[in-house]
Scaffold this active site. Structure first.
Site, PDB file in Angstrom:
ATOM      1  N   GLY A  29       0.832  -1.206   0.000  1.00  0.00           N
ATOM      2  CA  GLY A  29       0.000   0.000   0.000  1.00  0.00           C
ATOM      3  C   GLY A  29       0.858   1.244   0.000  1.00  0.00           C
ATOM      4  O   GLY A  29       2.093   1.168  -0.005  1.00  0.00           O
ATOM      5  N   SER A  30       0.204   2.404   0.038  1.00  0.00           N
ATOM      6  CA  SER A  30       0.951   3.659  -0.080  1.00  0.00           C
ATOM      7  C   SER A  30       1.809   3.921   1.157  1.00  0.00           C
ATOM      8  O   SER A  30       2.946   4.411   1.040  1.00  0.00           O
ATOM      9  CB  SER A  30      -0.013   4.823  -0.326  1.00  0.00           C
ATOM     10  OG  SER A  30      -0.974   4.891   0.700  1.00  0.00           O
ATOM     11  N   THR A  31       1.318   3.590   2.349  1.00  0.00           N
ATOM     12  CA  THR A  31       2.116   3.807   3.566  1.00  0.00           C
ATOM     13  C   THR A  31       3.302   2.842   3.581  1.00  0.00           C
ATOM     14  O   THR A  31       4.437   3.228   3.900  1.00  0.00           O
ATOM     15  CB  THR A  31       1.246   3.635   4.828  1.00  0.00           C
ATOM     16  OG1 THR A  31      -0.039   4.224   4.598  1.00  0.00           O
ATOM     17  CG2 THR A  31       1.892   4.298   6.026  1.00  0.00           C
ATOM     18  N   ASP A  81       3.271  -2.735   8.289  1.00  0.00           N
ATOM     19  CA  ASP A  81       2.261  -2.583   7.232  1.00  0.00           C
ATOM     20  C   ASP A  81       1.242  -1.514   7.624  1.00  0.00           C
ATOM     21  O   ASP A  81       1.095  -1.178   8.808  1.00  0.00           O
ATOM     22  CB  ASP A  81       1.540  -3.932   7.030  1.00  0.00           C
ATOM     23  CG  ASP A  81       0.780  -4.010   5.713  1.00  0.00           C
ATOM     24  OD1 ASP A  81       0.772  -3.026   4.945  1.00  0.00           O
ATOM     25  OD2 ASP A  81       0.188  -5.073   5.450  1.00  0.00           O
ATOM     26  N   ASP A  84      -6.463  -0.150   6.765  1.00  0.00           N
ATOM     27  CA  ASP A  84      -7.586   0.692   6.320  1.00  0.00           C
ATOM     28  C   ASP A  84      -8.366   1.231   7.507  1.00  0.00           C
ATOM     29  O   ASP A  84      -8.897   2.335   7.458  1.00  0.00           O
ATOM     30  CB  ASP A  84      -8.487  -0.119   5.380  1.00  0.00           C
ATOM     31  CG  ASP A  84      -7.721  -0.537   4.134  1.00  0.00           C
ATOM     32  OD1 ASP A  84      -7.238   0.352   3.420  1.00  0.00           O
ATOM     33  OD2 ASP A  84      -7.558  -1.746   3.914  1.00  0.00           O
ATOM     34  N   LYS A  94      -7.918  -4.659   6.770  1.00  0.00           N
ATOM     35  CA  LYS A  94      -6.898  -4.478   5.757  1.00  0.00           C
ATOM     36  C   LYS A  94      -7.405  -5.070   4.431  1.00  0.00           C
ATOM     37  O   LYS A  94      -8.398  -5.764   4.397  1.00  0.00           O
ATOM     38  CB  LYS A  94      -5.600  -5.176   6.175  1.00  0.00           C
ATOM     39  CG  LYS A  94      -4.965  -4.513   7.400  1.00  0.00           C
ATOM     40  CD  LYS A  94      -3.632  -5.115   7.789  1.00  0.00           C
ATOM     41  CE  LYS A  94      -2.711  -5.402   6.652  1.00  0.00           C
ATOM     42  NZ  LYS A  94      -2.433  -4.242   5.780  1.00  0.00           N
ATOM     43  N   GLY A  95      -6.680  -4.769   3.366  1.00  0.00           N
ATOM     44  CA  GLY A  95      -7.026  -5.373   2.082  1.00  0.00           C
ATOM     45  C   GLY A  95      -7.509  -4.393   1.045  1.00  0.00           C
ATOM     46  O   GLY A  95      -7.902  -4.792  -0.054  1.00  0.00           O
ATOM     47  N   GLU A 103      -0.616 -10.680   3.219  1.00  0.00           N
ATOM     48  CA  GLU A 103      -0.304  -9.856   4.403  1.00  0.00           C
ATOM     49  C   GLU A 103      -0.543 -10.672   5.673  1.00  0.00           C
ATOM     50  O   GLU A 103       0.270 -10.667   6.604  1.00  0.00           O
ATOM     51  CB  GLU A 103      -1.179  -8.600   4.411  1.00  0.00           C
ATOM     52  CG  GLU A 103      -0.816  -7.630   3.300  1.00  0.00           C
ATOM     53  CD  GLU A 103      -1.779  -6.445   3.157  1.00  0.00           C
ATOM     54  OE1 GLU A 103      -1.361  -5.456   2.544  1.00  0.00           O
ATOM     55  OE2 GLU A 103      -2.918  -6.522   3.635  1.00  0.00           O
ATOM     56  N   LYS A 121      -7.239   6.615  10.205  1.00  0.00           N
ATOM     57  CA  LYS A 121      -7.526   5.172  10.198  1.00  0.00           C
ATOM     58  C   LYS A 121      -7.995   4.662  11.568  1.00  0.00           C
ATOM     59  O   LYS A 121      -8.479   3.536  11.670  1.00  0.00           O
ATOM     60  CB  LYS A 121      -6.271   4.395   9.774  1.00  0.00           C
ATOM     61  CG  LYS A 121      -5.640   4.826   8.451  1.00  0.00           C
ATOM     62  CD  LYS A 121      -6.499   4.462   7.279  1.00  0.00           C
ATOM     63  CE  LYS A 121      -5.922   4.853   5.928  1.00  0.00           C
ATOM     64  NZ  LYS A 121      -4.713   4.172   5.549  1.00  0.00           N
TER      65      LYS A 121
END
Ligand code: 5RP
Length: 226
Positions: A29-31, A81, A84, A94-95, A103, A121
């Site tokens: 993901g972006s983070t 990680d 969301d 997540k996902g 993950e 979040k």
């Protein structure tokens, strides 16, 4: 601060949790991408990383970080990680990036799960973000019926700008389940895991985060969970 600046701040802070000489589990993901860019700066201090997706593996490799197959690794000191959603107990949804199954697998091998997320979040109750569930394609309809019986409204995730299903790195499909107010994350995770045809759900409750680094305009807050 922008959301990206908050993500960058937690990615930088997460470097403190990297254990020298070890192999690190890395999310998607972006983070997580911001974290990979930070990890590249200290890559000589680690053996390498296990990736939770093909996209993460490619980004790690592009930085010259060695990517290990999980089957070649006995344990990981830490898995880092994004999420969301995360609640006050460390349970997460997540996902959003469709990588939830890998993950979950990589996280299960790690001694510590460090969640890195911007402040938006953190939620009181999980479920405003539609819960991703990976399914075997032939079981899509039967799993949708079972998820509806649990009170959710499942919808098949499509490729961007297409009417074709999005296909995961594992050849699965993703159902995004809206309308759940998840007051018992451990119980719901177990119920969904028992639906035949489900590969994994994006509910990370039985194995939630140990630490969450939360990016806020006042700085990075560290939340620790039992
Ligand atoms: C991917 C994930 C991500 O961790 C989650 O979607 C958060 O993404 P981002 O860091 O881009 O906000 O679970 O499958």
């Amino acid at each position: 601060m922008t959301q990206d600046e908050l993500k960058q701040a937690v990615a930088r802070e997460a470097i403190r949790y990297v254990v020298d000489g070890e192999i690190i589990g890395v999310g998607t993901g972006s983070t997580a991408n911001f974290f990979i860019d930070e990890l590249a700066k200290i890559k000589d201090r680690i053996q390498g990383a296990v990736a939770s997706s093909e996209a993460t593996a490619a980004r790690l490799a592009s930085h010259g970080i060695r990517v290990f197959d999980l089957n070649a690794v006995d344990s990981l000191a830490v898995y880092i990680d994004g999420a969301d959603e995360i609640d006050a107990s460390g349970a997460m949804i997540k996902g959003g990036g469709a990588a939830l199954t890998r993950e979950k697998i990589v996280a299960s091998v790690a001694r510590q799960f460090v969640c890195i997320a911007d402040g938006s979040k953190l939620v009181e109750v999980l479920g405003s973000f539609a819960l991703p569930v990976e399914v075997i394609p032939m079981a899509r309809a039967s799993v949708m019926r079972a998820l509806s019986a649990l009170g959710g409204q499942p919808r098949l995730r499509l490729q961007k700008g297409s009417d074709q299903p999005l296909i995961t790195d594992n050849g699965g499909e993703i159902l995004d389940v809206a309308g759940l107010r998840i007051s018992d994350p451990v119980g719901l995770e177990t119920q969904i895991d028992h639906i035949v045809g489900v590969v994994a759900s994006g509910l990370f409750a039985r194995r939630g985060a140990n630490v969450c680094l939360l990016g806020t305009p006042e700085g990075v807050k560290t939340l620790r969970f039992a």
